[in-house]
Write a protein that holds these residues in place. Structure first.
Motif, PDB file in Angstrom:
ATOM      1  N   LEU A 123     -50.169 -48.382  38.857  1.00  0.00           N
ATOM      2  CA  LEU A 123     -49.086 -48.047  39.776  1.00  0.00           C
ATOM      3  C   LEU A 123     -49.301 -46.707  40.484  1.00  0.00           C
ATOM      4  O   LEU A 123     -48.966 -46.567  41.654  1.00  0.00           O
ATOM      5  CB  LEU A 123     -47.748 -48.057  39.049  1.00  0.00           C
ATOM      6  N   ARG A 124     -49.858 -45.757  39.765  1.00  0.00           N
ATOM      7  CA  ARG A 124     -50.114 -44.450  40.397  1.00  0.00           C
ATOM      8  C   ARG A 124     -51.543 -44.318  40.906  1.00  0.00           C
ATOM      9  O   ARG A 124     -51.867 -43.352  41.586  1.00  0.00           O
ATOM     10  CB  ARG A 124     -49.798 -43.329  39.413  1.00  0.00           C
ATOM     11  N   GLY A 125     -52.400 -45.261  40.539  1.00  0.00           N
ATOM     12  CA  GLY A 125     -53.770 -45.292  41.062  1.00  0.00           C
ATOM     13  C   GLY A 125     -54.662 -44.162  40.590  1.00  0.00           C
ATOM     14  O   GLY A 125     -55.596 -43.784  41.291  1.00  0.00           O
ATOM     15  N   ARG A 126     -54.399 -43.641  39.423  1.00  0.00           N
ATOM     16  CA  ARG A 126     -55.198 -42.530  38.916  1.00  0.00           C
ATOM     17  C   ARG A 126     -56.466 -43.052  38.259  1.00  0.00           C
ATOM     18  O   ARG A 126     -56.476 -44.142  37.694  1.00  0.00           O
ATOM     19  CB  ARG A 126     -54.378 -41.728  37.904  1.00  0.00           C
ATOM     20  N   PRO A 127     -57.552 -42.287  38.306  1.00  0.00           N
ATOM     21  CA  PRO A 127     -58.803 -42.701  37.657  1.00  0.00           C
ATOM     22  C   PRO A 127     -58.633 -42.801  36.139  1.00  0.00           C
ATOM     23  O   PRO A 127     -57.921 -42.013  35.517  1.00  0.00           O
ATOM     24  CB  PRO A 127     -59.788 -41.579  38.014  1.00  0.00           C
ATOM     25  N   HIS A 128     -59.324 -43.776  35.568  1.00  0.00           N
ATOM     26  CA  HIS A 128     -59.244 -43.996  34.125  1.00  0.00           C
ATOM     27  C   HIS A 128     -59.656 -42.753  33.338  1.00  0.00           C
ATOM     28  O   HIS A 128     -59.051 -42.433  32.314  1.00  0.00           O
ATOM     29  CB  HIS A 128     -60.118 -45.190  33.718  1.00  0.00           C
TER      30      HIS A 128
END
Length: 180
Positions: free
Chosen positions: A139-144
């Motif tokens: 949902l926030r599209g942050r890198p793993h």
């Protein structure tokens, strides 16, 4: 003597009150999506018929009545769009004011809001670790790597949480009566 068999009306769902509270809003939602008053009325009627038939599966602790009814309406509208795409010749039988091409209509603000409510309700039903992994990565599209470092877990663990969290989310949506 002829007896009519009817399902017993559930104790915890007052359909007339639900219709009074949410019927007009559901009608406007269906009308904006379909562009046909008769079809919108049919969808609303089917929403309350399905709600009445499956009232025993409604649990107000899992989703609000409004969210549940809109999820049913969303499923019906998706089915209607699929039916229209599968049988484009049927559009010629109506006035054709809304669907003059073969592509499904773009989701409007109401449909996106209903989708957001449904996802929010489903996210509440899964574990906190899975929820955090899905929210941060999808949902926030942050890198793993960033999310894993912030949570203090290896990247592989985070990927597992995302994988199993999405499975749990899909199951939660199915339990809510929504087709993911």
């Amino acid at each position: 003597m002829v007896r009519q068999l009817r399902p017993a009306e559930p104790d915890h769902l007052d359909v007339p009150a639900a219709y009074a509270a949410h019927g007009p809003e559901l009608y406007r939602f269906a009308l904006r999506h379909l562009g046909d008053q008769g079809a919108a009325q049919d969808v609303v009627q089917e929403v309350f018929l399905r709600a009445w038939r499956s009232a025993g599966s409604f649990d107000p602790r899992l989703a609000s009545l409004r969210t549940w009814l809109f999820a049913i309406a969303r499923n019906l509208l998706v089915d209607e769009a699929r039916r229209g795409a599968a049988r484009p010749w049927q559009r010629q039988l109506t006035d054709g004011t809304r669907h003059d091409d073969h592509s499904p209509p773009e989701p409007d603000l109401d449909e996106r809001l209903v989708d957001a409510w449904v996802v929010e309700e489903a996210l509440r039903r899964i574990g906190a670790e899975h929820r955090a992994a899905i929210v941060e990565t999808h949902l926030r599209g942050r890198p793993h790597a960033d999310v894993a470092a912030e949570l203090g877990v290896p990247v592989g663990t985070l990927r597992s949480r995302v994988f199993y969290g999405l499975k749990a989310l899909r199951l939660a949506m199915e339990e809510m009566g929504v087709e993911p």
